[in-house]
Design a protein around this motif. Structure first.
Motif, PDB file in Angstrom:
ATOM      1  N   MET A  76      54.043 -41.298  48.200  1.00 48.91           N
ATOM      2  CA  MET A  76      55.460 -41.598  48.071  1.00 48.91           C
ATOM      3  C   MET A  76      55.694 -43.075  48.370  1.00 48.91           C
ATOM      4  SD  MET A  76      57.402 -39.314  46.868  1.00 48.91           S
ATOM      5  CE  MET A  76      58.994 -39.991  47.375  1.00 48.91           C
ATOM      6  N   HIS A  77      56.738 -43.618  47.784  1.00 44.77           N
ATOM      7  CA  HIS A  77      56.965 -45.061  47.896  1.00 44.77           C
ATOM      8  C   HIS A  77      57.130 -45.517  49.346  1.00 44.77           C
ATOM      9  CE1 HIS A  77      61.049 -43.311  47.721  1.00 44.77           C
ATOM     10  NE2 HIS A  77      61.380 -44.305  48.516  1.00 44.77           N
ATOM     11  N   ASP A  78      57.577 -44.607  50.228  1.00 43.47           N
ATOM     12  CA  ASP A  78      57.755 -44.981  51.631  1.00 43.47           C
ATOM     13  C   ASP A  78      56.469 -44.807  52.449  1.00 43.47           C
ATOM     14  OD1 ASP A  78      57.716 -42.224  51.651  1.00 43.47           O
ATOM     15  OD2 ASP A  78      59.693 -41.967  52.569  1.00 43.47           O
ATOM     16  N   TYR A  79      55.385 -44.410  51.802  1.00 45.06           N
ATOM     17  CA  TYR A  79      54.097 -44.259  52.501  1.00 45.06           C
ATOM     18  C   TYR A  79      53.016 -45.169  51.920  1.00 45.06           C
ATOM     19  CZ  TYR A  79      50.859 -41.873  55.616  1.00 45.06           C
ATOM     20  OH  TYR A  79      49.971 -41.586  56.625  1.00 45.06           O
ATOM     21  N   GLY A  80      53.109 -45.509  50.628  1.00 49.81           N
ATOM     22  CA  GLY A  80      52.234 -46.532  50.096  1.00 49.81           C
ATOM     23  C   GLY A  80      51.150 -46.076  49.153  1.00 49.81           C
ATOM     24  N   THR A  81      49.917 -46.419  49.504  1.00 47.93           N
ATOM     25  CA  THR A  81      48.777 -46.197  48.617  1.00 47.93           C
ATOM     26  C   THR A  81      47.611 -45.580  49.386  1.00 47.93           C
ATOM     27  OG1 THR A  81      48.013 -48.454  49.071  1.00 47.93           O
ATOM     28  CG2 THR A  81      49.340 -48.123  47.080  1.00 47.93           C
ATOM     29  N   SER A  84      58.899 -41.405  40.562  1.00 49.74           N
ATOM     30  CA  SER A  84      58.954 -41.928  39.198  1.00 49.74           C
ATOM     31  C   SER A  84      58.271 -43.285  39.171  1.00 49.74           C
ATOM     32  CB  SER A  84      60.396 -42.058  38.709  1.00 49.74           C
ATOM     33  OG  SER A  84      61.052 -43.127  39.382  1.00 49.74           O
ATOM     34  N   ILE A  85      57.868 -43.702  37.987  1.00 48.57           N
ATOM     35  CA  ILE A  85      57.247 -45.022  37.862  1.00 48.57           C
ATOM     36  C   ILE A  85      58.232 -46.108  38.285  1.00 48.57           C
ATOM     37  CG2 ILE A  85      56.346 -46.724  36.239  1.00 48.57           C
ATOM     38  CD1 ILE A  85      54.334 -44.535  36.948  1.00 48.57           C
ATOM     39  N   ALA A  86      59.481 -45.987  37.916  1.00 48.41           N
ATOM     40  CA  ALA A  86      60.474 -47.001  38.296  1.00 48.41           C
ATOM     41  C   ALA A  86      60.602 -47.114  39.813  1.00 48.41           C
ATOM     42  CB  ALA A  86      61.835 -46.671  37.678  1.00 48.41           C
ATOM     43  N   THR A  87      60.662 -45.966  40.490  1.00 50.01           N
ATOM     44  CA  THR A  87      60.791 -45.986  41.948  1.00 50.01           C
ATOM     45  C   THR A  87      59.569 -46.612  42.599  1.00 50.01           C
ATOM     46  OG1 THR A  87      62.185 -44.015  41.926  1.00 50.01           O
ATOM     47  CG2 THR A  87      61.099 -44.549  43.998  1.00 50.01           C
ATOM     48  N   GLN A  88      58.395 -46.249  42.125  1.00 51.20           N
ATOM     49  CA  GLN A  88      57.171 -46.814  42.702  1.00 51.20           C
ATOM     50  C   GLN A  88      57.115 -48.320  42.472  1.00 51.20           C
ATOM     51  OE1 GLN A  88      54.988 -45.352  44.611  1.00 51.20           O
ATOM     52  NE2 GLN A  88      55.375 -43.182  44.328  1.00 51.20           N
ATOM     53  N   LYS A  89      57.416 -48.770  41.270  1.00 52.72           N
ATOM     54  CA  LYS A  89      57.359 -50.203  40.958  1.00 52.72           C
ATOM     55  C   LYS A  89      58.323 -51.004  41.832  1.00 52.72           C
ATOM     56  CE  LYS A  89      57.290 -51.511  36.607  1.00 52.72           C
ATOM     57  NZ  LYS A  89      57.565 -51.542  35.150  1.00 52.72           N
ATOM     58  N   ASN A  90      59.474 -50.433  42.070  1.00 50.46           N
ATOM     59  CA  ASN A  90      60.509 -51.169  42.793  1.00 50.46           C
ATOM     60  C   ASN A  90      60.430 -51.029  44.303  1.00 50.46           C
ATOM     61  OD1 ASN A  90      61.726 -52.136  40.406  1.00 50.46           O
ATOM     62  ND2 ASN A  90      62.903 -50.240  40.165  1.00 50.46           N
ATOM     63  N   CYS A  91      59.859 -49.901  44.777  1.00 49.61           N
ATOM     64  CA  CYS A  91      60.025 -49.576  46.203  1.00 49.61           C
ATOM     65  C   CYS A  91      58.738 -49.296  46.971  1.00 49.61           C
ATOM     66  CB  CYS A  91      60.942 -48.364  46.346  1.00 49.61           C
ATOM     67  SG  CYS A  91      62.565 -48.533  45.584  1.00 49.61           S
ATOM     68  N   ILE A 141      52.725 -51.829  47.238  1.00 53.04           N
ATOM     69  CA  ILE A 141      52.370 -52.410  45.948  1.00 53.04           C
ATOM     70  C   ILE A 141      53.540 -52.383  44.964  1.00 53.04           C
ATOM     71  CG2 ILE A 141      51.410 -50.258  45.014  1.00 53.04           C
ATOM     72  CD1 ILE A 141      49.092 -52.045  43.879  1.00 53.04           C
ATOM     73  N   HIS A 142      54.695 -52.825  45.409  1.00 53.03           N
ATOM     74  CA  HIS A 142      55.842 -52.968  44.510  1.00 53.03           C
ATOM     75  C   HIS A 142      55.701 -54.223  43.660  1.00 53.03           C
ATOM     76  CE1 HIS A 142      56.889 -54.942  48.380  1.00 53.03           C
ATOM     77  NE2 HIS A 142      57.310 -55.911  47.575  1.00 53.03           N
ATOM     78  N   THR A 143      56.532 -54.336  42.662  1.00 50.93           N
ATOM     79  CA  THR A 143      56.518 -55.502  41.788  1.00 50.93           C
ATOM     80  C   THR A 143      56.661 -56.780  42.616  1.00 50.93           C
ATOM     81  OG1 THR A 143      57.472 -54.247  39.966  1.00 50.93           O
ATOM     82  CG2 THR A 143      57.658 -56.642  39.850  1.00 50.93           C
TER      83      THR A 143
END
Length: 294
Positions: A167-172, A220-227, A231-233
Motif C-alpha cells: 500500500m502507498h502508506d507502507y512502500g515497497t 491504483s496506479i495513480a495512487t501509487q505514483k502520486n503517494c 517511490i512516488h513520482t
C-alpha cells in the motif's frame, strides 16, 4: 478494457492476500498466491485458508484454469499442489524461477540437475507472454527486484503485483534476499507506473501501519505514483536505492523463509518421504548469519 471479477482471501497469520480472478462470462478463474497454513513450532501443515478458496470455487461453479505464483514467497507456504489436486488447473510462474532454484539448491544442498529434469511447475511464463483466463486477456510483466523471478499479472484492468509494491502508506518490498536488487526493483516499479493510471492494483500483503485501522488489498496506479512513500513520482533511482538498502539492513529474516522457500521453489511440492515414511525439511544452520556478516 475488460474487467475481471476479483475475490480476495486474507490470511492474518502471514498478512497475505490470495485472489480468485474470475471471468464472469465463462466462470473460468485463476488463483493467485495461495497460502498453506503452517505451524512452525510443530512443523504441521493444514488447509483452512485454501479450503475457503475451494469452497468459493465450488459454490459458484467456477473452473480453475491457472494457479499462479507472483514469486517464490519467503513468508508463507503455497497451497498450489493441494489446490490443484482438488480443483485442477496449471501451476505457473515466471521462467526466471530457474535462478531462484539454482541459488537455493546450493543453500539447501539439493540436486539442481534433478530439479531441472523434473520441473514441478506445469508452465513457466516468459516476460510479456500473453495468456487467457476464459475470455479475459492476461499477460505477465517481469518485475524483478524483490526476487529475480517476480512476475506481475496484468488481467484486463487489474494488475497483481505480488511483493513489488505494498500500500502507498507502507512502500515497497525488501531487496536483500539472494538475487534481489534495489536497482531492479526501481526499474520494475517504473514498468508498473507505465500502466494506465486507472489500473486496479492488487497487493499480496498489507502490514497495517499505525496510520490506519483496517487492512487494504487494492490500490491504483495513480495512487501509487502520486503517494507511495518510497517511490512516488520524482524519487530518483539513486535516492530509492540508498533508502531501500539502508532499510533492508535493519530487517530481520522472515520467520518462515527457510521452510517456505524450499517448498515454494518446487511449486508447493513436499520433500520425498525417507526410509521411515516421514518427510523432512532442511535448515542450513548458521548459513545466513555468516552471509550477513560478510
Amino acid at each position: 478494457m475488460q474487467q475481471a471479477q476479483v475475490e480476495a482471501f486474507f490470511d492474518d497469520n502471514t498478512n497475505t492476500f490470495s485472489y480468485l480472478v474470475i471471468d464472469p462470462e465463462t466462470l473460468a478463474c485463476a488463483i493467485i498466491d495461495s497460502v498453506l497454513d503452517y505451524d512452525a513450532a510443530s512443523a504441521t501443515t493444514s488447509t483452512q485458508h485454501a479450503d475457503q478458496i475451494i469452497g468459493y470455487v465450488q459454490k459458484h461453479q467456477l473452473t480453475v484454469h491457472w494457479i499462479l505464483e507472483t514469486h517464490v514467497h519467503a513468508d508463507h507456504l503455497t497451497a498450489a499442489q493441494y489446490l490443484k489436486s482438488r480443483l485442477g488447473g496449471k501451476i505457473a510462474m515466471s521462467d526466471q524461477i530457474s535462478q531462484v532454484q539454482r541459488t537455493f539448491s546450493k543453500i539447501y544442498n539439493l540436486d539442481i540437475k534433478g530439479i531441472n529434469a523434473d520441473q514441478h511447475f506445469d508452465y513457466l511464463f516468459s516476460a510479456g507472454e500473453h495468456f487467457k483466463i476464459g475470455q479475459l486477456e492476461a499477460y505477465g510483466l517481469a518485475t524483478p527486484g524483490h526476487t529475480p523471478a517476480c512476475l506481475s499479472y496484468v488481467v484486463g484492468d487489474a494488475v497483481f503485483v505480488g511483493d513489488t509494491l505494498f500500500m502507498h502508506d507502507y512502500g515497497t518490498a525488501r531487496c536483500d534476499f539472494p538475487g534481489g536488487s534495489a536497482e531492479q526493483l526501481y526499474d520494475s516499479v517504473q514498468k508498473l507506473y507505465a500502466l494506465a493510471e486507472t489500473t486496479r492494483v492488487f497487493l499480496c500483503h498489507d502490514y497495517l501501519p499505525a496510520s490506519r485501522q483496517h487492512y487494504v488489498f487494492q490500490s491504483s496506479i495513480a495512487t501509487q505514483k502520486n503517494c507511495n512513500i518510497h517511490i512516488h513520482t520524482g524519487v530518483s533511482k539513486n535516492k530509492f536505492i540508498q533508502m531501500r538498502e539502508q532499510r533492508d539492513a535493519t530487517l530481520s529474516m522472515p520467520k518462515l523463509i527457510l521452510p517456505a522457500i524450499q517448498i515454494n521453489m518446487l511449486a508447493g511440492t513436499f520433500p520425498k518421504p525417507e526410509a521411515n515414511g516421514e518427510r523432512y525439511l532442511k535448515l542450513p544452520l548458521n548459513y545466513f548469519s555468516s552471509v550477513s556478516s560478510d
